[in-house]
Design an enzyme around this catalytic site. Structure first.
Site, short mmCIF file in Angstrom:
data_model
loop_
_atom_site.label_atom_id
_atom_site.label_comp_id
_atom_site.label_asym_id
_atom_site.label_seq_id
_atom_site.Cartn_x
_atom_site.Cartn_y
_atom_site.Cartn_z
N THR A 116 41.85 45.53 52.86
CA THR A 116 42.27 44.13 52.96
C THR A 116 43.42 43.94 53.93
O THR A 116 43.42 42.99 54.74
CB THR A 116 42.67 43.61 51.56
OG1 THR A 116 41.54 43.74 50.69
CG2 THR A 116 43.08 42.14 51.63
N GLU A 134 48.27 42.00 42.46
CA GLU A 134 47.66 41.75 43.77
C GLU A 134 48.70 41.76 44.89
O GLU A 134 48.44 42.24 46.00
CB GLU A 134 46.92 40.41 43.78
CG GLU A 134 45.60 40.41 43.04
CD GLU A 134 44.51 41.10 43.82
OE1 GLU A 134 43.72 40.42 44.50
OE2 GLU A 134 44.45 42.35 43.78
#
Length: 382
Positions: free
Chosen positions: A249, A195
């Protein structure tokens, strides 16, 4: 909260609180990490887990395995970067097999299918590949090479934890291939390694994708997770409406303010506390009210998603207990206790996206995933 976080007393500096959006973010933790403190609520207990590994690398238990990791809803309104939950029925599949054509200690991505046609097959640039490599390093795998195939069930940039699901499924698959030797803490850290390369060092997607249910990230340094147990006898449905609009994101995080008023900070803290209490009590009206009450992140992100404000209004008017943006968006999520009503709420939300945002959208009604990432199938060694 320590007084040093207030700068000046009338405002709060978000960059100092959240390393994943700071230009001077702390470096990511190494793969060799301390144990994860996992607390579970209702009943409450805590356990410190750590993996005990041999010096030599373990032998594969299977010739191949297939795993699944569910989609997730991060933030849940006021819980930016510290609250998330897993959603049943949608997610990513990863198949890992021992491959004599791959150099020992390495991973090769052989196939990507489904919604991942834009993804790189270079394991160093792929969420599943990064997580698989992280697990191999933890296990000290040096004697065999692995081939990985990724089946994307989640669209990219959807706000449903697409990258986290790939990472979680890969981490679990590699771990299962070698006899499930790693702890939950190790798997979460492997997912975080992935991530951090894609969307920042935050666990509100990958932790619930691995652990299932609702998860609260109490601390990032050291990493401490609290699993919030939603009552088994209570019904909870998520109405997920995904428009044809990509919200990366990194772009959505860049829209966030560097500082916030102290009044907004206090408000969001109280709503996050109310949300946690509502989850533990199974209080859906309370959960929905808190979910809809973010005054910091949603006001900055909603205008970037065409029609979002109208979609939220339509969901609540149709009977949803609450509605907000799922993760960074563009998916909108509403909550209800009735599946049939959820379908009706979804239809109204889709109409709002079309009418107010000029966006086509797809609605789904899904339950809470209480299990998390898991092994789906395996093939024995010959």
């Amino acid at each position: 909260m320590a007084a040093t976080f207030y700068q000046p007393p009338s405002s709060l500096n978000l960059n100092r609180l959240n390393p994943s959006i700071s230009s001077t973010r702390q470096p990511n933790p190494p793969l060799s990490l301390p144990a994860l403190n996992i607390s579970r609520c209702g009943p409450l207990f805590s356990a410190v887990t750590s993996s005990t590994l041999s010096v030599s690398d373990p032998e594969p238990v299977y010739a191949s395995v297939k795993s699944f990791a569910p989609a997730t809803v991060a933030n849940l309104g006021p819980g930016f970067d510290f609250l998330g939950c897993a959603v049943d029925g949608i997610g990513d599949f990863v198949t890992v097999r021992v491959d004599p054509d791959v150099p020992p200690g390495q991973v090769s991505i052989s196939e990507i299918s489904g919604a991942g046609n834009k993804l790189s097959k270079n394991p160093l640039w792929n969420c599943a590949g990064i997580a698989a490599i992280a697990v191999m390093k933890m296990l000290r795998i040096q004697s065999v090479g692995l081939s990985l195939s990724l089946e994307k069930g989640l669209p990219l940039g959807s706000g449903l934890g697409s990258s986290a699901a790939s990472a979680a499924a890969a981490a679990v698959a590699v771990n299962e291939l070698f006899g499930s030797r790693l702890s939950v803490s190790d798997l979460v850290f492997a997912g975080l390694e992935s991530e951090s390369k894609v969307s920042g060092y935050h666990a509100d997607n990958v932790a619930p994708s691995i652990m299932g249910g609702f998860v609260l990230i109490r601390s990032y340094d050291p990493l401490e997770l609290i699993q919030l147990k939603f009552p088994q006898e209570k019904s909870l449905f998520f109405v997920l409406v995904n428009p044809e609009f990509e919200a990366p994101t990194k772009k959505m995080r860049a829209a966030l303010p560097a500082e916030i008023p102290m009044s907004s900070h206090v408000w969001n803290c109280s709503q996050a506390g109310a949300l946690v209490a509502s989850v533990l009590q199974g209080d859906l009206p309370g959960l929905g009210k808190a979910l809809s009450s973010d005054k910091i992140v949603e006001p900055r992100r909603a205008p970037l998603i065409p029609g979002m404000e109208a979609v939220k209004k339509a969901a609540i008017q149709a009977g949803a207990f609450g509605c907000t943006i799922s993760g960074a968006g563009p998916t909108a999520v509403a909550v209800t206790d009735d599946e049939e009503m959820g379908m009706e709420i979804g239809e109204r939300m889709v109409e709002a996206f079309i009418q107010e945002g000029n966006l086509k959208a797809l609605a789904m009604v899904k339950r809470l995933d209480r299990v998390g990432a898991r092994l789906v199938s395996s093939a024995p060694r010959s």
